[in-house]
Write a protein that holds these residues in place. Structure first.
Motif, PDB file in Angstrom:
ATOM      1  N   ILE A 152       0.859  -1.187   0.000  1.00 55.46           N
ATOM      2  CA  ILE A 152       0.000   0.000   0.000  1.00 55.46           C
ATOM      3  C   ILE A 152       0.893   1.233   0.000  1.00 55.46           C
ATOM      4  N   ALA A 153       0.601   2.167  -0.889  1.00 55.41           N
ATOM      5  CA  ALA A 153       1.338   3.430  -0.953  1.00 55.41           C
ATOM      6  C   ALA A 153       0.343   4.581  -0.957  1.00 55.41           C
ATOM      7  N   VAL A 154       0.812   5.742  -0.540  1.00 58.44           N
ATOM      8  CA  VAL A 154      -0.011   6.952  -0.551  1.00 58.44           C
ATOM      9  C   VAL A 154       0.346   7.744  -1.807  1.00 58.44           C
ATOM     10  N   LEU A 155      -0.676   8.100  -2.568  1.00 53.27           N
ATOM     11  CA  LEU A 155      -0.487   8.863  -3.792  1.00 53.27           C
ATOM     12  C   LEU A 155      -1.152  10.226  -3.619  1.00 53.27           C
ATOM     13  N   PRO A 156      -0.360  11.307  -3.602  1.00 52.66           N
ATOM     14  CA  PRO A 156      -0.963  12.636  -3.507  1.00 52.66           C
ATOM     15  C   PRO A 156      -1.895  12.889  -4.697  1.00 52.66           C
ATOM     16  N   ASP A 157      -3.007  13.559  -4.427  1.00 55.78           N
ATOM     17  CA  ASP A 157      -4.001  13.832  -5.464  1.00 55.78           C
ATOM     18  C   ASP A 157      -4.526  15.252  -5.252  1.00 55.78           C
ATOM     19  N   GLY A 158      -3.812  16.232  -5.790  1.00 53.75           N
ATOM     20  CA  GLY A 158      -4.202  17.625  -5.586  1.00 53.75           C
ATOM     21  C   GLY A 158      -4.040  18.008  -4.130  1.00 53.75           C
ATOM     22  N   ASP A 159      -5.114  18.491  -3.511  1.00 55.97           N
ATOM     23  CA  ASP A 159      -5.076  18.853  -2.100  1.00 55.97           C
ATOM     24  C   ASP A 159      -5.341  17.656  -1.196  1.00 55.97           C
ATOM     25  N   SER A 160      -5.562  16.511  -1.782  1.00 56.38           N
ATOM     26  CA  SER A 160      -5.890  15.324  -1.014  1.00 56.38           C
ATOM     27  C   SER A 160      -4.866  14.224  -1.321  1.00 56.38           C
ATOM     28  N   TRP A 161      -5.231  12.981  -1.036  1.00 64.12           N
ATOM     29  CA  TRP A 161      -4.381  11.838  -1.325  1.00 64.12           C
ATOM     30  C   TRP A 161      -5.274  10.612  -1.401  1.00 64.12           C
ATOM     31  N   GLU A 162      -4.724   9.519  -1.934  1.00 65.04           N
ATOM     32  CA  GLU A 162      -5.444   8.253  -1.973  1.00 65.04           C
ATOM     33  C   GLU A 162      -4.445   7.122  -1.867  1.00 65.04           C
ATOM     34  N   PHE A 163      -4.935   5.945  -1.528  1.00 64.89           N
ATOM     35  CA  PHE A 163      -4.084   4.763  -1.472  1.00 64.89           C
ATOM     36  C   PHE A 163      -3.974   4.131  -2.847  1.00 64.89           C
ATOM     37  N   ARG A 164      -2.801   3.580  -3.139  1.00 63.37           N
ATOM     38  CA  ARG A 164      -2.578   2.753  -4.323  1.00 63.37           C
ATOM     39  C   ARG A 164      -2.036   1.419  -3.837  1.00 63.37           C
ATOM     40  N   THR A 165      -2.451   0.346  -4.468  1.00 67.31           N
ATOM     41  CA  THR A 165      -1.978  -0.981  -4.081  1.00 67.31           C
ATOM     42  C   THR A 165      -1.167  -1.602  -5.209  1.00 67.31           C
ATOM     43  N   GLU A 166      -0.298  -2.500  -4.827  1.00 68.04           N
ATOM     44  CA  GLU A 166       0.485  -3.268  -5.792  1.00 68.04           C
ATOM     45  C   GLU A 166       0.679  -4.663  -5.218  1.00 68.04           C
ATOM     46  N   ALA A 167       0.660  -5.647  -6.099  1.00 65.07           N
ATOM     47  CA  ALA A 167       0.882  -7.030  -5.678  1.00 65.07           C
ATOM     48  C   ALA A 167       1.371  -7.827  -6.879  1.00 65.07           C
ATOM     49  N   ASP A 168       2.066  -8.927  -6.592  1.00 66.31           N
ATOM     50  CA  ASP A 168       2.514  -9.784  -7.689  1.00 66.31           C
ATOM     51  C   ASP A 168       1.354 -10.655  -8.178  1.00 66.31           C
ATOM     52  N   ALA A 169       1.547 -11.292  -9.296  1.00 63.74           N
ATOM     53  CA  ALA A 169       0.468 -12.080  -9.918  1.00 63.74           C
ATOM     54  C   ALA A 169      -0.078 -13.170  -8.999  1.00 63.74           C
ATOM     55  N   PRO A 170       0.772 -13.948  -8.304  1.00 63.13           N
ATOM     56  CA  PRO A 170       0.202 -14.972  -7.407  1.00 63.13           C
ATOM     57  C   PRO A 170      -0.679 -14.386  -6.307  1.00 63.13           C
ATOM     58  N   THR A 171      -0.290 -13.226  -5.772  1.00 59.21           N
ATOM     59  CA  THR A 171      -1.116 -12.577  -4.738  1.00 59.21           C
ATOM     60  C   THR A 171      -2.437 -12.114  -5.334  1.00 59.21           C
TER      61      THR A 171
END
Length: 78
Positions: free
Chosen positions: A31-50
């Motif tokens: 899980i990473a935090v991605l700034p979005d203008g005056d706010s932010w949102e979470f972004r996820t990443e996982a490998d193919a098996p996950t």
């Protein structure tokens, strides 16, 4: 009035704690935090098996929901 600020690590830790209460998620979701203008949102990443594990799509949806309500409560420290 401004919102209190949290670091990316604090926000991710809060999300992980909430996930443990609400969902049985597979290990390996980053899980990473991605700034979005005056706010932010979470972004996820996982490998193919996950991504192929049961419950993965539901966990990603839950992370998005958690990020939505946390972003209304906290700003991220830049």
């Amino acid at each position: 009035m401004s919102k209190p600020t949290k670091t990316e690590a604090e926000l991710v830790a809060m999300a992980r704690a909430e996930l443990q209460v609400h969902a049985d998620c597979p290990d390996g979701i980053a899980i990473a935090v991605l700034p979005d203008g005056d706010s932010w949102e979470f972004r996820t990443e996982a490998d193919a098996p996950t991504k192929a594990k049961p419950g993965y799509p539901e966990c990603v949806a839950m992370i998005v929901q958690i990020g939505d309500h946390l972003s209304k409560q906290y700003d991220v420290k830049g």
